[in-house]
Design a protein around this motif. Structure first.
Motif, PDB file in Angstrom:
ATOM      1  N   SER A 141       0.837  -1.207   0.000  1.00 41.39           N
ATOM      2  CA  SER A 141       0.000   0.000   0.000  1.00 41.39           C
ATOM      3  C   SER A 141       0.871   1.256   0.000  1.00 41.39           C
ATOM      4  CB  SER A 141      -0.936   0.005   1.212  1.00 41.39           C
ATOM      5  OG  SER A 141      -0.217   0.123   2.422  1.00 41.39           O
ATOM      6  N   LEU A 142       1.999   1.212   0.709  1.00 44.13           N
ATOM      7  CA  LEU A 142       2.907   2.357   0.735  1.00 44.13           C
ATOM      8  C   LEU A 142       3.559   2.569  -0.633  1.00 44.13           C
ATOM      9  CD1 LEU A 142       4.650   2.005   4.226  1.00 44.13           C
ATOM     10  CD2 LEU A 142       2.977   3.717   3.515  1.00 44.13           C
ATOM     11  N   VAL A 143       3.909   1.489  -1.318  1.00 45.33           N
ATOM     12  CA  VAL A 143       4.478   1.610  -2.660  1.00 45.33           C
ATOM     13  C   VAL A 143       3.486   2.292  -3.594  1.00 45.33           C
ATOM     14  CG1 VAL A 143       5.164   0.302  -4.712  1.00 45.33           C
ATOM     15  CG2 VAL A 143       6.104  -0.307  -2.484  1.00 45.33           C
ATOM     16  N   GLU A 144       2.225   1.887  -3.532  1.00 49.94           N
ATOM     17  CA  GLU A 144       1.188   2.510  -4.374  1.00 49.94           C
ATOM     18  C   GLU A 144       1.053   3.997  -4.042  1.00 49.94           C
ATOM     19  OE1 GLU A 144      -2.268   0.195  -3.600  1.00 49.94           O
ATOM     20  OE2 GLU A 144      -1.463  -1.622  -4.553  1.00 49.94           O
ATOM     21  N   HIS A 145       1.108   4.327  -2.740  1.00 51.66           N
ATOM     22  CA  HIS A 145       1.008   5.722  -2.312  1.00 51.66           C
ATOM     23  C   HIS A 145       2.160   6.549  -2.858  1.00 51.66           C
ATOM     24  CE1 HIS A 145       0.561   9.219   0.298  1.00 51.66           C
ATOM     25  NE2 HIS A 145       1.812   9.031   0.729  1.00 51.66           N
ATOM     26  N   PHE A 146       3.372   6.052  -2.689  1.00 50.22           N
ATOM     27  CA  PHE A 146       4.545   6.807  -3.146  1.00 50.22           C
ATOM     28  C   PHE A 146       4.662   6.818  -4.662  1.00 50.22           C
ATOM     29  CE2 PHE A 146       6.136   5.857   1.261  1.00 50.22           C
ATOM     30  CZ  PHE A 146       6.145   7.181   1.681  1.00 50.22           C
ATOM     31  N   GLN A 147       4.141   5.794  -5.331  1.00 54.91           N
ATOM     32  CA  GLN A 147       4.146   5.801  -6.795  1.00 54.91           C
ATOM     33  C   GLN A 147       3.257   6.921  -7.324  1.00 54.91           C
ATOM     34  OE1 GLN A 147       6.013   3.760  -8.980  1.00 54.91           O
ATOM     35  NE2 GLN A 147       5.307   5.351 -10.383  1.00 54.91           N
ATOM     36  N   LYS A 148       2.115   7.136  -6.676  1.00 59.57           N
ATOM     37  CA  LYS A 148       1.231   8.240  -7.069  1.00 59.57           C
ATOM     38  C   LYS A 148       1.941   9.588  -6.878  1.00 59.57           C
ATOM     39  CE  LYS A 148      -3.178   5.941  -6.118  1.00 59.57           C
ATOM     40  NZ  LYS A 148      -4.390   5.914  -5.248  1.00 59.57           N
ATOM     41  N   GLN A 149       2.605   9.734  -5.716  1.00 58.33           N
ATOM     42  CA  GLN A 149       3.356  10.968  -5.466  1.00 58.33           C
ATOM     43  C   GLN A 149       4.476  11.148  -6.489  1.00 58.33           C
ATOM     44  OE1 GLN A 149       4.811  11.506  -1.507  1.00 58.33           O
ATOM     45  NE2 GLN A 149       2.782  11.678  -0.593  1.00 58.33           N
ATOM     46  N   TYR A 150       5.132  10.043  -6.820  1.00 50.83           N
ATOM     47  CA  TYR A 150       6.221  10.087  -7.797  1.00 50.83           C
ATOM     48  C   TYR A 150       5.701  10.595  -9.146  1.00 50.83           C
ATOM     49  CZ  TYR A 150      10.077   8.452 -10.733  1.00 50.83           C
ATOM     50  OH  TYR A 150      11.109   8.389 -11.646  1.00 50.83           O
ATOM     51  N   GLN A 160       3.018  12.400  -9.657  1.00 55.10           N
ATOM     52  CA  GLN A 160       2.593  13.790  -9.511  1.00 55.10           C
ATOM     53  C   GLN A 160       3.778  14.749  -9.588  1.00 55.10           C
ATOM     54  OE1 GLN A 160       0.557  13.568  -5.765  1.00 55.10           O
ATOM     55  NE2 GLN A 160      -1.333  12.748  -6.648  1.00 55.10           N
ATOM     56  N   TRP A 161       4.880  14.375  -8.920  1.00 58.01           N
ATOM     57  CA  TRP A 161       6.061  15.232  -8.969  1.00 58.01           C
ATOM     58  C   TRP A 161       6.668  15.256 -10.374  1.00 58.01           C
ATOM     59  CZ3 TRP A 161       7.482  18.963  -5.931  1.00 58.01           C
ATOM     60  CH2 TRP A 161       7.106  18.953  -4.596  1.00 58.01           C
ATOM     61  N   ALA A 162       6.575  14.147 -11.101  1.00 58.03           N
ATOM     62  CA  ALA A 162       7.078  14.119 -12.471  1.00 58.03           C
ATOM     63  C   ALA A 162       6.297  15.093 -13.351  1.00 58.03           C
ATOM     64  CB  ALA A 162       6.984  12.703 -13.027  1.00 58.03           C
ATOM     65  N   VAL A 163       4.971  15.100 -13.195  1.00 55.75           N
ATOM     66  CA  VAL A 163       4.118  16.032 -13.950  1.00 55.75           C
ATOM     67  C   VAL A 163       4.424  17.465 -13.543  1.00 55.75           C
ATOM     68  CG1 VAL A 163       1.746  16.773 -14.339  1.00 55.75           C
ATOM     69  CG2 VAL A 163       2.295  14.327 -14.302  1.00 55.75           C
ATOM     70  N   PHE A 164       4.568  17.695 -12.232  1.00 58.22           N
ATOM     71  CA  PHE A 164       4.836  19.048 -11.727  1.00 58.22           C
ATOM     72  C   PHE A 164       6.157  19.575 -12.277  1.00 58.22           C
ATOM     73  CE2 PHE A 164       6.816  21.833  -8.547  1.00 58.22           C
ATOM     74  CZ  PHE A 164       5.876  22.854  -8.516  1.00 58.22           C
ATOM     75  N   ARG A 165       7.182  18.702 -12.330  1.00 59.06           N
ATOM     76  CA  ARG A 165       8.476  19.135 -12.862  1.00 59.06           C
ATOM     77  C   ARG A 165       8.366  19.558 -14.330  1.00 59.06           C
ATOM     78  NH1 ARG A 165      12.854  14.599 -11.489  1.00 59.06           N
ATOM     79  NH2 ARG A 165      13.984  15.842 -13.044  1.00 59.06           N
ATOM     80  N   ALA A 166       7.645  18.755 -15.098  1.00 63.67           N
ATOM     81  CA  ALA A 166       7.468  19.097 -16.515  1.00 63.67           C
ATOM     82  C   ALA A 166       6.684  20.402 -16.665  1.00 63.67           C
ATOM     83  CB  ALA A 166       6.741  17.959 -17.231  1.00 63.67           C
ATOM     84  N   PHE A 167       5.644  20.537 -15.846  1.00 71.88           N
ATOM     85  CA  PHE A 167       4.820  21.763 -15.880  1.00 71.88           C
ATOM     86  C   PHE A 167       5.657  22.973 -15.475  1.00 71.88           C
ATOM     87  CE2 PHE A 167       2.048  24.759 -13.578  1.00 71.88           C
ATOM     88  CZ  PHE A 167       1.171  25.082 -14.600  1.00 71.88           C
ATOM     89  N   THR A 183      14.648  17.474  -5.772  1.00 67.04           N
ATOM     90  CA  THR A 183      14.978  16.916  -4.453  1.00 67.04           C
ATOM     91  C   THR A 183      13.803  16.143  -3.882  1.00 67.04           C
ATOM     92  OG1 THR A 183      16.499  18.749  -4.033  1.00 67.04           O
ATOM     93  CG2 THR A 183      15.763  17.480  -2.124  1.00 67.04           C
ATOM     94  N   LYS A 184      12.612  16.726  -3.945  1.00 67.57           N
ATOM     95  CA  LYS A 184      11.416  16.046  -3.432  1.00 67.57           C
ATOM     96  C   LYS A 184      11.112  14.796  -4.241  1.00 67.57           C
ATOM     97  CE  LYS A 184       8.935  17.362  -0.645  1.00 67.57           C
ATOM     98  NZ  LYS A 184       8.875  17.076   0.801  1.00 67.57           N
ATOM     99  N   HIS A 185      11.295  14.874  -5.544  1.00 69.40           N
ATOM    100  CA  HIS A 185      11.031  13.751  -6.433  1.00 69.40           C
ATOM    101  C   HIS A 185      11.959  12.574  -6.100  1.00 69.40           C
ATOM    102  CE1 HIS A 185      10.036  12.495 -10.847  1.00 69.40           C
ATOM    103  NE2 HIS A 185       9.373  11.798  -9.953  1.00 69.40           N
ATOM    104  N   LEU A 186      13.235  12.877  -5.880  1.00 70.26           N
ATOM    105  CA  LEU A 186      14.199  11.832  -5.537  1.00 70.26           C
ATOM    106  C   LEU A 186      13.898  11.217  -4.176  1.00 70.26           C
ATOM    107  CD1 LEU A 186      17.534  13.450  -6.798  1.00 70.26           C
ATOM    108  CD2 LEU A 186      16.301  11.524  -7.817  1.00 70.26           C
ATOM    109  N   LYS A 187      13.437  12.048  -3.241  1.00 70.12           N
ATOM    110  CA  LYS A 187      13.087  11.528  -1.911  1.00 70.12           C
ATOM    111  C   LYS A 187      11.905  10.569  -2.002  1.00 70.12           C
ATOM    112  CE  LYS A 187      12.028  12.931   2.815  1.00 70.12           C
ATOM    113  NZ  LYS A 187      11.818  14.073   3.746  1.00 70.12           N
TER     114      LYS A 187
END
Length: 596
Positions: A16-25, A27-34, A71-75
């Motif tokens: 469940s934690l992997v799924e949670h962090f994958q969603k965050q991952y 989101q941060w990928a989209v945010f970086r591109a944006f 930095t947040k994306h890598l974390k």
């Protein structure tokens, strides 16, 4: 909650934690591109509509936000990957409960030639004690685990290990976090011998020369001159002369830096894992003295190891030709970081081997603790001092599933004693000897044993159970067994008060010769061993041997047998007192079609 339920529950939790962090991952990928696109658009708009100062301000803000997002994306990526590792760890633990091993390491790299028991007891291999225990990931941890199960410890050390293992067993979150931190870095399994060779080598004298100590400050002149040349204030030939001087200086230290990197570069990636593991150790609160003593030795390790990792990674940049020309030559990069590397060695050379050894020992303790947690019905053995003592009730083999395991009681007390085990083919004689021996090995390593009660003194296990012929050495299996028995006789002859008594296990003794020679040879060996401090077990089909010694006080006869029920052989694998006089070879031969 059973160990199986615990591991299954933890696996679901980490999924469940992997799924949670994958969603965050994502989101941060989209945010970086944006963010990149917005920064580019706003910067272009400001460039077209306003002064360059506004464009520069937008770019500075955009780059700062982008670096923050990286930095947040890598974390988030690290947390996702770590939880993936934790899933794998708990799946591995689930499989271990059924003696299925996902990991490929067999420990065979640590086999010692002519070891007293490693080959006969399956200490290493695909289905081995090493695989059952191994939860190490550093090279040092893997080697130390092998050493613990190859060499019995002293009484005080065994007792201290038992206490430490018992405490760590309950710390499942911390233990798995420790293991996962090591697993995240692949290079952590690299041998450390070259790193330690570099660490133990004398300080490099070349870099101490005044030329290099003064030259390290030359870039403070060269870089401003390069900037002045770019701005048109100085001619190019001055820059060229300075660069040539830099090149000549670097050439003189090139080989020394290359050698240092060759010794340290492969292990550089593992420094991050060593630092993370040492940080976890220092941050944890322990009760047992052994754990706190180990912790005190590593209190300053993490920042120092991180500093070493940083130096090695930066020094390794020299291998990039573009970096070497643009940065390396102007800054005298090799000299700057080679001096830092030598300074680090001077400051920490005495501590580095200790830190690596402490991390390795925590990994080994974690391996035994994981085994302890996974087998709550197993017990800590009682270790007694002096002589030969071995008492066990409901003793079983830890590698046999509980549903199929047959437990037996055994007692052997006193020096110069022999237990003779007779019995029919396939009745369990060899398995029983391995059961006793492997539990003694576990007990003297500090581990738990598969028994209801277990008491033993510090003993040196010696086995002669598998004697293979060798075409290379030109020896038959019988002669190989004789050489093994000679090794036992020599070892017993050299045993003194400073050494543990030998506990021997001899399976189907002298099976490669005729019955008369076998009987006479076994009889002579038993009488010879009786005069020493060694005691042990001999299995044989030679019932006359058991009968001959049945009245001797230094010999005890036990046996396994089989029964015929509805034309089928039935084995109960229960140990009984006395000599077995019923055998099943003829029934077994009939079953495969030999007419009797």
């Amino acid at each position: 909650m059973t160990p199986l339920e615990t591991f299954q529950s933890r696996k679901i939790h980490f999924q469940s934690l992997v799924e949670h962090f994958q969603k965050q991952y994502n989101q941060w990928a989209v945010f970086r591109a944006f963010l990149f696109a917005i920064t580019a658009l706003v910067g272009y708009f400001c460039y077209e509509m306003y002064d360059f100062a506004y464009t520069l301000l937008v770019l500075i803000i955009g780059i700062a936000l982008f670096l923050f997002s990286v930095t947040k994306h890598l974390k988030v990526k690290y947390l996702r990957d770590k939880n993936k590792v934790l899933i794998a760890l708990n799946e591995d633990e689930i499989q271990r409960l059924s003696n299925h091993f996902n990991r490929t390491e067999t420990g065979e790299a640590f086999v010692e030639d002519k070891h007293f028991y490693a080959n006969d007891l399956d200490i290493f291999g695909n289905q081995s004690l090493y695989k059952l225990l191994n939860r190490t990931h550093t090279f040092g941890g893997a080697k130390m685990l092998a050493d613990w199960i190859l060499h019995p410890a002293q009484t005080n050390e065994i007792l201290n290990r038992q206490k430490a293992i018992r405490e760590l067993s309950a710390k499942i979150d911390w233990r798995q976090d420790l293991e996962a931190s090591a697993m995240l870095i692949e290079e952590v399994a690299e041998p450390t011998d070259k790193l330690l060779a570099w660490n133990n080598a004398p300080a490099n004298q070349t870099i101490k020369k005044s030329l290099f100590q003064i030259a390290r400050y030359l870039p403070y002149l060269t870089i401003p001159v390069v900037i002045a040349w770019i701005l048109g204030f100085v001619p190019a030939y001055i820059v060229l002369v300075l660069f040539m001087a830099h090149g000549m200086i670097l050439k003189q230290i090139f080989e020394e830096v290359s050698i240092a990197l060759e010794q340290t570069n492969r292990i550089a990636g593992a420094m991050k894992a060593y630092a993370a593991v040492s940080e976890l150790i220092v941050a944890e609160n322990f009760q047992e003295e052994k754990l706190n003593d180990l912790k005190s030795k590593i209190s300053e390790a993490s920042p120092a190891i991180k500093a070493l990792e940083d130096i090695l990674n930066k020094l390794a940049n020299r291998s990039n030709p573009f970096f070497a020309f643009v940065v390396g030559v102007p800054t005298l990069w090799d000299i700057q970081y080679f001096i830092k590397l030598e300074n680090w060695k001077q400051a920490h050379r005495d501590n580095l081997p200790i830190w690596l050894a402490v991390i390795a020992e925590f990994e080994v303790l974690n391996s035994f603790s994981g085994y302890h947690f996974a087998n709550p019905t197993f017990i800590n053995p009682t270790i007694v001092t002096g002589g030969v003592t071995l008492k066990a009730k409901a003793l079983g083999h830890p590698m046999i599933k509980a549903s199929k395991r047959v437990a037996n009681d055994i007692e052997l007390i006193g020096e110069g004693k022999t237990i003779i085990i007779t019995g029919s083919n396939m009745s369990g004689k060899s398995t029983f000897q391995r059961t006793v021996a492997i539990n003694v090995v576990l007990a003297l390593s500090g581990g738990i044993v598969c028994a209801e009660s277990f008491e033993c003194s510090c003993l040196q296990v010696f086995t002669s159970m598998r004697s293979n012929d060798s075409l290379e050495e030109g020896t038959s299996s019988f002669y190989a067994e004789l050489k093994r028995l000679k090794q036992l006789i020599d070892e017993v002859a050299t045993t003194d008060n400073s050494k543990a008594s030998i506990l021997y296990f001899l399976d189907e003794i002298l099976k490669g010769t005729n019955s008369k020679d076998r009987h006479e040879g076994a009889r002579a060996l038993m009488l010879q061993l009786h005069k020493t401090s060694a005691s042990g077990f001999i299995s044989t089909h030679d019932v006359e041997l058991g009968d001959e010694f049945d009245e001797q006080d230094f010999v005890k006869n036990y046996s396994f047998s089989s029964e015929v029920a509805n034309d089928d052989l039935v084995f109960d694998y229960k140990l009984r007192e006395g000599v077995c006089h019923s055998f099943n070879a003829s029934q077994l031969m009939k079953r495969i079609g030999i007419e009797m």
